[in-house]
Design a protein around this motif. Structure first.
Motif, short mmCIF file in Angstrom:
data_model
loop_
_atom_site.label_atom_id
_atom_site.label_comp_id
_atom_site.label_asym_id
_atom_site.label_seq_id
_atom_site.Cartn_x
_atom_site.Cartn_y
_atom_site.Cartn_z
N MET A 1 0.82 -1.17 0.00
CA MET A 1 0.00 0.00 0.00
C MET A 1 0.87 1.25 0.00
N HIS A 2 1.86 1.26 0.85
CA HIS A 2 2.75 2.42 0.94
C HIS A 2 3.43 2.69 -0.40
N ALA A 3 4.00 1.65 -1.00
CA ALA A 3 4.71 1.83 -2.28
C ALA A 3 3.77 2.30 -3.38
N ALA A 4 2.58 1.74 -3.43
CA ALA A 4 1.63 2.08 -4.49
C ALA A 4 1.17 3.53 -4.39
N CYS A 5 1.15 4.10 -3.20
CA CYS A 5 0.66 5.47 -3.01
C CYS A 5 1.75 6.53 -3.04
N GLN A 6 2.93 6.19 -3.53
CA GLN A 6 4.01 7.17 -3.62
C GLN A 6 3.96 8.01 -4.89
N ASP A 7 3.13 7.62 -5.84
CA ASP A 7 3.03 8.36 -7.09
C ASP A 7 2.47 9.76 -6.84
N PRO A 8 3.15 10.82 -7.31
CA PRO A 8 2.68 12.19 -7.08
C PRO A 8 1.27 12.45 -7.63
N ASP A 9 0.92 11.86 -8.77
CA ASP A 9 -0.41 12.07 -9.32
C ASP A 9 -1.48 11.37 -8.50
N THR A 10 -1.17 10.20 -7.96
CA THR A 10 -2.11 9.53 -7.06
C THR A 10 -2.39 10.42 -5.86
N GLN A 11 -1.36 11.01 -5.31
CA GLN A 11 -1.54 11.90 -4.16
C GLN A 11 -2.27 13.18 -4.56
N ARG A 12 -2.04 13.64 -5.75
CA ARG A 12 -2.65 14.90 -6.20
C ARG A 12 -4.14 14.75 -6.51
N TYR A 13 -4.50 13.65 -7.19
CA TYR A 13 -5.86 13.52 -7.71
C TYR A 13 -6.77 12.60 -6.90
N THR A 14 -6.31 12.10 -5.78
CA THR A 14 -7.16 11.26 -4.93
C THR A 14 -7.16 11.83 -3.52
N THR A 15 -7.82 11.14 -2.64
CA THR A 15 -7.91 11.60 -1.25
C THR A 15 -6.83 10.99 -0.36
N VAL A 16 -5.85 10.26 -0.93
CA VAL A 16 -4.78 9.73 -0.08
C VAL A 16 -3.96 10.90 0.45
N PRO A 17 -3.44 10.77 1.67
CA PRO A 17 -2.63 11.86 2.23
C PRO A 17 -1.38 12.14 1.39
N SER A 18 -0.95 13.37 1.44
CA SER A 18 0.27 13.77 0.75
C SER A 18 1.10 14.64 1.69
N PRO A 19 2.28 14.22 2.00
CA PRO A 19 2.97 13.01 1.54
C PRO A 19 2.34 11.76 2.18
N TYR A 20 2.39 10.66 1.47
CA TYR A 20 1.85 9.40 1.95
C TYR A 20 2.95 8.66 2.69
N GLU A 21 2.78 8.56 4.00
CA GLU A 21 3.78 7.94 4.86
C GLU A 21 3.40 6.50 5.19
N ARG A 22 4.36 5.73 5.64
CA ARG A 22 4.13 4.33 5.99
C ARG A 22 3.00 4.19 7.01
N ARG A 23 2.93 5.11 7.95
CA ARG A 23 1.90 5.03 8.98
C ARG A 23 0.49 5.13 8.37
N HIS A 24 0.36 5.86 7.26
CA HIS A 24 -0.93 5.95 6.60
C HIS A 24 -1.38 4.57 6.10
N ALA A 25 -0.47 3.83 5.52
CA ALA A 25 -0.78 2.48 5.06
C ALA A 25 -1.11 1.57 6.23
N GLU A 26 -0.33 1.68 7.29
CA GLU A 26 -0.57 0.84 8.48
C GLU A 26 -1.90 1.14 9.13
N GLU A 27 -2.37 2.37 9.06
CA GLU A 27 -3.68 2.75 9.60
C GLU A 27 -4.81 2.36 8.65
N PHE A 28 -4.55 2.39 7.34
CA PHE A 28 -5.56 2.12 6.34
C PHE A 28 -6.05 0.67 6.39
N ILE A 29 -5.15 -0.27 6.51
CA ILE A 29 -5.51 -1.69 6.42
C ILE A 29 -6.55 -2.08 7.47
#
Length: 74
Positions: A1-29
């Motif tokens: 999850m963390h690796a997949a959300c590192q794309d700048p456009d994913t962060q720009r055009y979706t609601t994932v946090p930016s910057p997307y940190e490892r803790r975000h993935a650990e909380e998401f699951i």
């Protein structure tokens, strides 16, 4: 999850946090499992082999008029 959300456009055009940190993935699951149990959001993983390629699902279905959300990793 963390690796997949590192794309700048994913962060720009979706609601994932930016910057997307490892803790975000650990909380998401675990949050996804809780939301399934509550009937609020239903999130599926989109995979290419063993690699996470994105997510898709109906969201806000508890409000009576949900929406389809998704993101795809480049």
């Amino acid at each position: 999850m963390h690796a997949a959300c590192q794309d700048p456009d994913t962060q720009r055009y979706t609601t994932v946090p930016s910057p997307y940190e490892r803790r975000h993935a650990e909380e998401f699951i675990p949050r996804v499992a809780d939301q399934w149990a509550e009937g609020v959001h239903l999130t599926w993983a989109i995979r290419e082999g063993d690699v996470l390629a994105g997510t898709v699902g109906p969201y806000r279905i508890d409000a009576g008029a949900g929406e389809l959300g998704y993101w795809i990793s480049p």
